[in-house]
Design an enzyme around this catalytic site. Structure first.
Site, PDB file in Angstrom:
ATOM      1  CB  CYS A 186      26.862 -26.269  22.368  1.00  0.00           C
ATOM      2  SG  CYS A 186      25.571 -25.695  21.242  1.00  0.00           S
ATOM      3  CG  ASN A 239      41.973 -23.112  12.124  1.00  0.00           C
ATOM      4  OD1 ASN A 239      40.834 -22.678  12.172  1.00  0.00           O
ATOM      5  ND2 ASN A 239      42.994 -22.516  12.664  1.00  0.00           N
ATOM      6  CB  ALA A 299      32.883 -30.321  12.672  1.00  0.00           C
TER       7      ALA A 299
HETATM    8  C1  LIG Z   1      26.478 -29.391  11.725  1.00  0.00           C
HETATM    9  C2  LIG Z   1      27.282 -29.258  12.984  1.00  0.00           C
HETATM   10  C3  LIG Z   1      26.809 -29.811  14.165  1.00  0.00           C
HETATM   11  C4  LIG Z   1      27.569 -29.717  15.331  1.00  0.00           C
HETATM   12  N1  LIG Z   1      27.122 -30.335  16.464  1.00  0.00           N
HETATM   13  C5  LIG Z   1      27.942 -30.403  17.558  1.00  0.00           C
HETATM   14  C6  LIG Z   1      27.619 -31.230  18.664  1.00  0.00           C
HETATM   15  O1  LIG Z   1      26.619 -31.944  18.661  1.00  0.00           O
HETATM   16  N2  LIG Z   1      28.479 -31.236  19.721  1.00  0.00           N
HETATM   17  C7  LIG Z   1      29.628 -30.492  19.739  1.00  0.00           C
HETATM   18  O2  LIG Z   1      30.380 -30.550  20.711  1.00  0.00           O
HETATM   19  N3  LIG Z   1      29.957 -29.731  18.684  1.00  0.00           N
HETATM   20  C8  LIG Z   1      29.158 -29.684  17.599  1.00  0.00           C
HETATM   21  N4  LIG Z   1      29.535 -28.963  16.501  1.00  0.00           N
HETATM   22  C9  LIG Z   1      30.818 -28.255  16.534  1.00  0.00           C
HETATM   23  C10 LIG Z   1      31.907 -29.160  15.964  1.00  0.00           C
HETATM   24  O3  LIG Z   1      32.011 -30.361  16.685  1.00  0.00           O
HETATM   25  C11 LIG Z   1      33.260 -28.448  15.948  1.00  0.00           C
HETATM   26  O4  LIG Z   1      33.656 -28.189  17.261  1.00  0.00           O
HETATM   27  C12 LIG Z   1      33.233 -27.142  15.184  1.00  0.00           C
HETATM   28  O5  LIG Z   1      32.492 -27.241  13.998  1.00  0.00           O
HETATM   29  C13 LIG Z   1      34.663 -26.705  14.825  1.00  0.00           C
HETATM   30  O6  LIG Z   1      35.289 -27.689  14.068  1.00  0.00           O
HETATM   31  P1  LIG Z   1      35.569 -27.504  12.494  1.00  0.00           P
HETATM   32  O7  LIG Z   1      36.394 -26.260  12.360  1.00  0.00           O
HETATM   33  O8  LIG Z   1      36.262 -28.742  12.068  1.00  0.00           O
HETATM   34  O9  LIG Z   1      34.231 -27.322  11.836  1.00  0.00           O
HETATM   35  C14 LIG Z   1      28.796 -29.023  15.329  1.00  0.00           C
HETATM   36  C15 LIG Z   1      29.249 -28.464  14.140  1.00  0.00           C
HETATM   37  C16 LIG Z   1      28.518 -28.577  12.978  1.00  0.00           C
HETATM   38  C17 LIG Z   1      29.050 -27.989  11.715  1.00  0.00           C
END
Ligand SMILES: Cc1cc2nc3c(=O)[nH]c(=O)nc-3n(C[C@H](O)[C@H](O)[C@H](O)COP(=O)(O)O)c2cc1C
Length: 475
Positions: free
Chosen positions: A108, A210, A232
Site C-alpha cells: 500500500c 496491467n 484489481a
Molecule cells: C479500490 C482499490 C482498493 C485496493 N485495496 C488494496 C488492499 O486492500 N490491499 C492491497 O494489497 N492492495 C490494494 N489495492 C491495490 C490492488 O490490490 C492492486 O495491487 C493494484 O490496484 C494494481 O492492480 P491492477 O493494475 O489490477 O489494478 C487496491 C486497489 C484498488 C483499486
C-alpha cells in the site's frame, strides 16, 4: 496434518489458482468475491484488515470476517497490514480458521499507510519484515504470504523477494509498480521485474498490474512464468474478465445486487462498485450518475440500475450498423470493458468535463484553478483555503497510530479512548464517553433505593462491577 508449503500449498490448498481477485479496501467484500468467483475467479483476497484493530475490536472482527463466512468463498486469503510481529501474529491467529492463508500487505503506497507505517513503507525494513514473517511462519497453522511492490532496481527487488522467501513466505504477489507509481503517476507495471523474481525464488508467484482482459492473463503468464495473475481495477470494471467475456453492464450489476441482498454490505461499497462497472455508461448518461450518488437504499440503487438498463437498451436499438464506439473505446459504453486511467497531464474527454471525484482529488495538489466542488465550498465560505500545506496535520493516537480525537482528554483515537475510559471509569467529553458520570449517577440512584443499598455493601462496585451498569454503552 502438516502445514503445506510453497508449490504444494498453491496446487493443493489453492487448487492451482491462476485467476486471482486482488485485496481491495471497501471493494473485495464477500458479495463482490462471490460475483467474481461465479465468473472465473479461482482465488480471492479479503480487503486489507488492520491487524491492531482486528486484535482489539471484536466488532471489527465480526463485521470484517466472522460474519462473512460462506462455503463458496474459498479458497480465501485474509490480508492484514501490520508493523509489529506480535500484533500481526495475534491477528492472524484470530483469522486463520476462516481462511487458507494470511497475507501481509507490503504494497500500500497511500498516505494513510505512510502515517500508520505499514504497506510499502516497510519496504526498507528488512529486519522487521523477517521477524514478522518468521514468527507467523512458526506460529500459524496456515501459510503466510506477502504482496509486495517492486523497487526501481530489478536486483534489489529480487533480493527483497528472496529475503521474504527465506523468512518463511510461502507465496508472493508482485505488483510490478514502485511505491511512487500511484494515482495519475501509476503508469504501467514492469513484468520484467516480476519475471526476474519468478526466476529467483522457489515459491509460487502471482503477477499483478496491467491485467485488463483474458489475453493479458495468458500473455503475462507466458512472459513472466508466474503461477497466477491478480487483477484489481480490471476486475472492478469487468468482473467476468477471467471468463474472457464482456457482458452488458446491467447484467453484472443486477447479478451483484442480487448477491448483496443475500450478503449485505455497506451501501457505499455497492455505489463504488456501480460507479466503476458503469463507468463508460455514466459518462453518457450523467443524470444517472447523479441519481446513483444520491440514493440512500439498496432498492433505490436497484431502481437506478433498472433505469440504466432501459437507457442502454434504447441506445442499443438506435445503434446503426458500421458505427464505431465513441472516444476510441474498444466497445460500446454498455459493454463491460477496461478503464484506462488518464496520465498526469493527458488530454481526454474526462479532462475537460465530468471527471471522477477520485481523479479530481488526485490532481488536487497540482491544480492551479479550483475544482467545481471547491469553488462551491469557497462561495459558501470565502475564507476557506485549499492550500495543502495549511491543512491541519493529523495528530496520532498515542497507542495505535490512527488519527487521535481532537478533543480527547487521553490523546487517543475513539477506539483506544473507549477502552481506557471504560477501564479507568473515566469521562472523555471530547469523545462523548461518560463512564464516570454514568457510574456516579447510577450510584446516586441506588443510594435512593433502600433495598439496593444493602446489596451495595455486600458487593462493592469496581470497574468490572461497573460493566453491569453501563455494559450496554460498549455494545
Ligand atoms: C479500490 C482499490 C482498493 C485496493 N485495496 C488494496 C488492499 O486492500 N490491499 C492491497 O494489497 N492492495 C490494494 N489495492 C491495490 C490492488 O490490490 C492492486 O495491487 C493494484 O490496484 C494494481 O492492480 P491492477 O493494475 O489490477 O489494478 C487496491 C486497489 C484498488 C483499486
Amino acid at each position: 496434518m502438516p502445514k503445506l508449503q510453497g508449490f504444494e500449498f498453491w496446487s493443493r490448498t489453492l487448487g492451482g489458482a491462476r485467476h486471482v481477485v486482488a485485496p481491495m479496501v471497501d471493494q473485495s467484500e464477500l458479495a463482490w468475491r462471490l460475483l467474481s468467483r461465479r465468473h472465473g475467479a479461482q482465488l480471492c483476497y479479503t480487503p486489507m484488515l488492520h491487524a491492531q484493530v482486528f486484535v482489539r475490536d471484536a466488532n471489527y472482527r465480526k463485521e470484517n470476517l466472522y460474519c462473512d463466512v460462506c462455503p463458496e468463498d474459498r479458497p480465501l486469503i485474509v490480508q492484514f497490514c501490520a508493523n509489529d510481529p506480535e500484533v500481526f501474529v495475534q491477528a492472524a491467529l484470530l483469522a486463520q480458521d476462516y481462511c487458507d492463508a494470511i497475507d501481509l500487505n507490503l504494497g500500500c503506497p497511500q498516505m494513510i499507510a505512510k502515517r500508520g507505517h505499514y504497506g510499502a513503507f516497510l519496504q526498507e525494513e528488512w529486519d522487521l519484515l523477517q521477524r514478522m514473517i518468521l514468527l507467523a511462519h512458526e506460529r500459524l497453522s496456515v501459510p503466510v504470504t506477502c504482496k509486495i511492490r517492486v523497487f526501481p532496481e530489478i536486483d534489489k527487488t529480487v533480493r527483497y523477494a528472496q529475503m521474504l522467501e527465506k523468512a518463511g513466505c510461502q507465496l508472493l504477489t508482485v505488483h510490478g509498480r514502485t511505491k511512487e507509481q500511484k494515482g495519475p503517476m501509476a503508469g504501467t507495471a514492469s513484468w520484467e521485474h516480476i519475471k526476474a523474481v519468478r526466476k529467483a525464488v522457489g515459491i509460487p508467484v502471482f503477477a499483478n498490474g496491467n491485467i485488463q482482459c483474458l489475453q493479458d492473463v495468458e500473455r503475462c503468464i507466458q512472459d513472466t512464468g508466474v503461477q497466477g495473475v491478480m487483477s484489481a481495477e480490471g476486475n472492478l470494471h469487468n468482473p467476468a474478465l477471467f471468463e474472457g467475456r464482456s457482458p452488458a453492464v446491467w447484467e453484472l450489476a443486477e447479478e451483484y445486487l442480487d448477491i448483496v441482498r443475500q450478503h449485505p454490505c455497506p451501501l457505499s461499497y455497492v455505489r463504488a462498485h456501480l460507479f466503476k462497472l458503469w463507468h463508460h455508461t455514466l459518462q453518457v448518461h450523467q443524470q444517472l450518475r447523479e441519481e446513483l450518488a444520491k440514493v440512500k437504499t439498496l432498492e433505490g440503487v436497484a431502481a437506478v440500475s433498472q433505469a440504466l438498463k432501459l437507457r442502454c437498451q434504447e441506445d442499443m436499438s438506435r445503434q446503426q450498423e458500421g458505427v464505431r464506439p465513441a472516444d476510441n473505446l474498444p466497445a460500446f459504453h454498455w459493454i463491460c470493458q477496461p478503464y484506462i486511467r488518464p496520465g498526469p497531464r493527458e488530454g481526454s474527454k474526462e479532462n475537460s468535463g465530468g471527471r471522477s471525484k477520485r481523479a479530481l482529488e488526485e490532481e488536487e495538489g497540482s491544480m492551479e484553478g479550483l475544482s467545481k466542488n471547491k469553488l462551491k465550498k469557497q462561495l459558501r465560505n470565502p475564507h476557506k483555503t485549499f492550500d495543502p500545506s495549511l491543512k491541519p496535520k493529523y495528530a496520532k493516537c498515542d497507542q495505535c497510530g490512527n488519527p487521535k480525537g481532537n478533543r480527547c482528554v487521553f490523546n487517543l483515537c475513539r477506539g483506544c479512548c473507549k477502552k481506557r475510559a471504560f477501564r479507568e471509569t473515566a469521562d472523555c467529553p471530547g469523545h462523548g464517553l461518560l463512564f464516570k458520570t454514568k457510574l456516579e449517577k447510577s450510584l446516586a440512584w441506588k443510594g435512593t433505593q433502600p433495598g439496593l443499598q444493602e446489596a451495595q455493601q455486600v458487593r462493592p462496585v469496581t470497574p468490572s462491577g461497573f460493566s453491569e451498569v453501563v455494559g450496554s454503552a460498549l455494545a
